[in-house]
Motif scaffolding. Sequence first.
Motif, PDB file in Angstrom:
ATOM      1  N   ALA A   1       0.836  -1.195   0.000  1.00 33.04           N
ATOM      2  CA  ALA A   1       0.000   0.000   0.000  1.00 33.04           C
ATOM      3  C   ALA A   1       0.870   1.244   0.000  1.00 33.04           C
ATOM      4  O   ALA A   1       1.975   1.252   0.549  1.00 33.04           O
ATOM      5  CB  ALA A   1      -0.912  -0.001   1.226  1.00 33.04           C
TER       6      ALA A   1
ATOM      7  N   MET B   1      -3.963   0.536  -2.780  1.00 33.03           N
ATOM      8  CA  MET B   1      -3.573  -0.823  -2.410  1.00 33.03           C
ATOM      9  C   MET B   1      -3.678  -1.788  -3.578  1.00 33.03           C
ATOM     10  O   MET B   1      -4.550  -1.648  -4.432  1.00 33.03           O
ATOM     11  CB  MET B   1      -4.463  -1.321  -1.258  1.00 33.03           C
ATOM     12  CG  MET B   1      -4.376  -0.480   0.003  1.00 33.03           C
ATOM     13  SD  MET B   1      -5.826  -0.710   1.072  1.00 33.03           S
ATOM     14  CE  MET B   1      -7.080   0.153   0.117  1.00 33.03           C
TER      15      MET B   1
ATOM     16  N   THR C   1      -7.478 -12.440   1.568  1.00 29.74           N
ATOM     17  CA  THR C   1      -7.898 -11.368   2.469  1.00 29.74           C
ATOM     18  C   THR C   1      -6.726 -10.936   3.334  1.00 29.74           C
ATOM     19  O   THR C   1      -6.017 -11.779   3.905  1.00 29.74           O
ATOM     20  CB  THR C   1      -9.062 -11.832   3.361  1.00 29.74           C
ATOM     21  OG1 THR C   1     -10.156 -12.250   2.535  1.00 29.74           O
ATOM     22  CG2 THR C   1      -9.516 -10.708   4.269  1.00 29.74           C
TER      23      THR C   1
ATOM     24  N   THR D   1      -5.508  -7.917   6.405  1.00 22.49           N
ATOM     25  CA  THR D   1      -5.950  -6.930   7.385  1.00 22.49           C
ATOM     26  C   THR D   1      -5.017  -5.730   7.313  1.00 22.49           C
ATOM     27  O   THR D   1      -3.803  -5.868   7.460  1.00 22.49           O
ATOM     28  CB  THR D   1      -5.947  -7.509   8.810  1.00 22.49           C
ATOM     29  OG1 THR D   1      -6.858  -8.610   8.874  1.00 22.49           O
ATOM     30  CG2 THR D   1      -6.370  -6.454   9.818  1.00 22.49           C
ATOM     31  N   VAL D   2      -5.595  -4.574   7.061  1.00 25.61           N
ATOM     32  CA  VAL D   2      -4.821  -3.336   6.961  1.00 25.61           C
ATOM     33  C   VAL D   2      -5.072  -2.512   8.222  1.00 25.61           C
ATOM     34  O   VAL D   2      -6.214  -2.160   8.527  1.00 25.61           O
ATOM     35  CB  VAL D   2      -5.230  -2.531   5.717  1.00 25.61           C
ATOM     36  CG1 VAL D   2      -4.409  -1.253   5.616  1.00 25.61           C
ATOM     37  CG2 VAL D   2      -5.068  -3.376   4.462  1.00 25.61           C
TER      38      VAL D   2
ATOM     39  N   THR E   1     -14.389   4.080  -0.553  1.00 27.17           N
ATOM     40  CA  THR E   1     -13.632   3.083  -1.316  1.00 27.17           C
ATOM     41  C   THR E   1     -13.776   3.333  -2.809  1.00 27.17           C
ATOM     42  O   THR E   1     -14.890   3.524  -3.309  1.00 27.17           O
ATOM     43  CB  THR E   1     -14.109   1.657  -0.989  1.00 27.17           C
ATOM     44  OG1 THR E   1     -13.918   1.392   0.406  1.00 27.17           O
ATOM     45  CG2 THR E   1     -13.318   0.623  -1.797  1.00 27.17           C
TER      46      THR E   1
ATOM     47  N   LYS F   1     -12.739   1.554  -6.507  1.00 23.48           N
ATOM     48  CA  LYS F   1     -12.353   0.296  -7.147  1.00 23.48           C
ATOM     49  C   LYS F   1     -11.764   0.598  -8.527  1.00 23.48           C
ATOM     50  O   LYS F   1     -12.347   1.359  -9.303  1.00 23.48           O
ATOM     51  CB  LYS F   1     -13.572  -0.617  -7.293  1.00 23.48           C
ATOM     52  CG  LYS F   1     -13.307  -1.929  -8.008  1.00 23.48           C
ATOM     53  CD  LYS F   1     -14.597  -2.751  -8.117  1.00 23.48           C
ATOM     54  CE  LYS F   1     -14.385  -4.064  -8.846  1.00 23.48           C
ATOM     55  NZ  LYS F   1     -15.637  -4.855  -8.945  1.00 23.48           N
TER      56      LYS F   1
ATOM     57  N   TYR G   1      -9.138  -6.200   3.780  1.00 21.81           N
ATOM     58  CA  TYR G   1      -8.955  -5.910   2.363  1.00 21.81           C
ATOM     59  C   TYR G   1      -9.187  -7.207   1.599  1.00 21.81           C
ATOM     60  O   TYR G   1      -8.472  -8.192   1.823  1.00 21.81           O
ATOM     61  CB  TYR G   1      -7.546  -5.382   2.089  1.00 21.81           C
ATOM     62  CG  TYR G   1      -7.252  -5.129   0.618  1.00 21.81           C
ATOM     63  CD1 TYR G   1      -7.492  -3.892   0.047  1.00 21.81           C
ATOM     64  CD2 TYR G   1      -6.740  -6.139  -0.197  1.00 21.81           C
ATOM     65  CE1 TYR G   1      -7.233  -3.648  -1.298  1.00 21.81           C
ATOM     66  CE2 TYR G   1      -6.476  -5.912  -1.541  1.00 21.81           C
ATOM     67  CZ  TYR G   1      -6.726  -4.668  -2.085  1.00 21.81           C
ATOM     68  OH  TYR G   1      -6.468  -4.446  -3.411  1.00 21.81           O
ATOM     69  N   TYR G   2     -10.190  -7.211   0.720  1.00 26.18           N
ATOM     70  CA  TYR G   2     -10.570  -8.426   0.011  1.00 26.18           C
ATOM     71  C   TYR G   2     -10.055  -8.383  -1.429  1.00 26.18           C
ATOM     72  O   TYR G   2     -10.510  -7.572  -2.232  1.00 26.18           O
ATOM     73  CB  TYR G   2     -12.087  -8.593   0.011  1.00 26.18           C
ATOM     74  CG  TYR G   2     -12.707  -8.639   1.385  1.00 26.18           C
ATOM     75  CD1 TYR G   2     -12.576  -9.770   2.185  1.00 26.18           C
ATOM     76  CD2 TYR G   2     -13.410  -7.546   1.884  1.00 26.18           C
ATOM     77  CE1 TYR G   2     -13.143  -9.808   3.457  1.00 26.18           C
ATOM     78  CE2 TYR G   2     -13.981  -7.585   3.148  1.00 26.18           C
ATOM     79  CZ  TYR G   2     -13.840  -8.722   3.930  1.00 26.18           C
ATOM     80  OH  TYR G   2     -14.397  -8.755   5.182  1.00 26.18           O
ATOM     81  N   GLN G   3      -9.136  -9.253  -1.746  1.00 18.68           N
ATOM     82  CA  GLN G   3      -8.642  -9.385  -3.122  1.00 18.68           C
ATOM     83  C   GLN G   3      -9.280 -10.628  -3.708  1.00 18.68           C
ATOM     84  O   GLN G   3      -8.794 -11.745  -3.541  1.00 18.68           O
ATOM     85  CB  GLN G   3      -7.114  -9.498  -3.149  1.00 18.68           C
ATOM     86  CG  GLN G   3      -6.516  -9.386  -4.545  1.00 18.68           C
ATOM     87  CD  GLN G   3      -6.593  -7.969  -5.103  1.00 18.68           C
ATOM     88  OE1 GLN G   3      -6.296  -7.006  -4.417  1.00 18.68           O
ATOM     89  NE2 GLN G   3      -6.991  -7.851  -6.361  1.00 18.68           N
TER      90      GLN G   3
ATOM     91  N   TYR H   1      -7.617  -1.161  -5.285  1.00 21.19           N
ATOM     92  CA  TYR H   1      -8.570  -0.367  -4.521  1.00 21.19           C
ATOM     93  C   TYR H   1      -7.852   0.792  -3.843  1.00 21.19           C
ATOM     94  O   TYR H   1      -6.639   0.751  -3.614  1.00 21.19           O
ATOM     95  CB  TYR H   1      -9.266  -1.224  -3.448  1.00 21.19           C
ATOM     96  CG  TYR H   1     -10.142  -2.316  -4.004  1.00 21.19           C
ATOM     97  CD1 TYR H   1     -11.496  -2.099  -4.240  1.00 21.19           C
ATOM     98  CD2 TYR H   1      -9.609  -3.570  -4.300  1.00 21.19           C
ATOM     99  CE1 TYR H   1     -12.309  -3.106  -4.751  1.00 21.19           C
ATOM    100  CE2 TYR H   1     -10.410  -4.578  -4.828  1.00 21.19           C
ATOM    101  CZ  TYR H   1     -11.758  -4.345  -5.047  1.00 21.19           C
ATOM    102  OH  TYR H   1     -12.540  -5.342  -5.575  1.00 21.19           O
TER     103      TYR H   1
ATOM    104  N   TRP I   1      -8.637   3.727  -0.506  1.00 21.27           N
ATOM    105  CA  TRP I   1      -9.486   4.234   0.568  1.00 21.27           C
ATOM    106  C   TRP I   1      -9.185   5.702   0.771  1.00 21.27           C
ATOM    107  O   TRP I   1      -8.036   6.149   0.652  1.00 21.27           O
ATOM    108  CB  TRP I   1      -9.210   3.487   1.877  1.00 21.27           C
ATOM    109  CG  TRP I   1      -9.653   2.058   1.871  1.00 21.27           C
ATOM    110  CD1 TRP I   1     -10.629   1.493   1.110  1.00 21.27           C
ATOM    111  CD2 TRP I   1      -9.109   0.995   2.674  1.00 21.27           C
ATOM    112  NE1 TRP I   1     -10.750   0.151   1.401  1.00 21.27           N
ATOM    113  CE2 TRP I   1      -9.841  -0.193   2.345  1.00 21.27           C
ATOM    114  CE3 TRP I   1      -8.112   0.923   3.634  1.00 21.27           C
ATOM    115  CZ2 TRP I   1      -9.567  -1.416   2.957  1.00 21.27           C
ATOM    116  CZ3 TRP I   1      -7.852  -0.287   4.250  1.00 21.27           C
ATOM    117  CH2 TRP I   1      -8.574  -1.454   3.917  1.00 21.27           C
TER     118      TRP I   1
END
Length: 265
Positions: A167, A180, A189, A191-192, A212, A214, A248-250, A257, A259
């Motif tokens: 990121a 990111m 997934t 965690t940020v 967010t 995309k 954070y879902y990849q 993405y 934020w």
Amino acid sequence: MSSLQISGPTTAGQPNFNNDWFTSWASYVKKNNSIPDQYAWHEESENGSSMSSSYDGLIAILKQNQLPLKTININEYAIFDEEVPAGSAFWISQLERYNAIGLRGNWLGGTQLHDLAASLLSKPDPNNYASTDYFPNGDYQVYKYYSQNMTGNRVGTSVSQDGKFDAYATVGGGLAKVLMGVRPPTQGTYTVSLSNLTALGLPASGNLNVRTWKFPVGSDVHYSGVDGPTDLGYISHSYSGNTLALPYYQTDKLTAYAWEFAVGK
């Protein structure tokens, strides 16, 4: 009279003690006092090399030869499969962390080599060099957001433990922004953790509205036009302890993405 800067060793291999060419070059540079203004190499490899490992290797080689650290110039980065929004966000983060200059690798051939901006632009007939009506693809939109929106001061970030998610973050104009992405073909997934929020003028606990964006691709990853990122809106998140942890879902190997959230100063 202006001076001309030189770079070296400009090799396709990354700096480490297993790279005999790089270590021999460093020894020669020291012996002949021919230290370049920039250390240059390629970051185009499928073996998992990264700016982190390459930087560590460079520092070790410089220390062994008592050479000074200079500007790093990655004159080609990313293999073709990484030249998608997720991969571009990943490499932007990698280069920013080490203040490195970076030039995106161009894997196109024929007339496309000098036509489509290293797979950032396309047109109705990308195989016809004489046609015009260019338009940006999804990957282009990542660089546009990075260059035009992520102004202000850079904020420290760290790469994920597996080295596959990264990121880049800035604060300016009353907003914090975090871009990111993953190194393709990574999915999963992460965690940020957004820590030390009080340094941004926010309370140590409370609720934070996070917007967010995309960055998708079209039906054809490299050749479909994409007008801009998709606004996924705001979601309020509660936090405490001066830290907000977000998932954070990849879910694919292509999408990046960003934020955004308001700060106090």
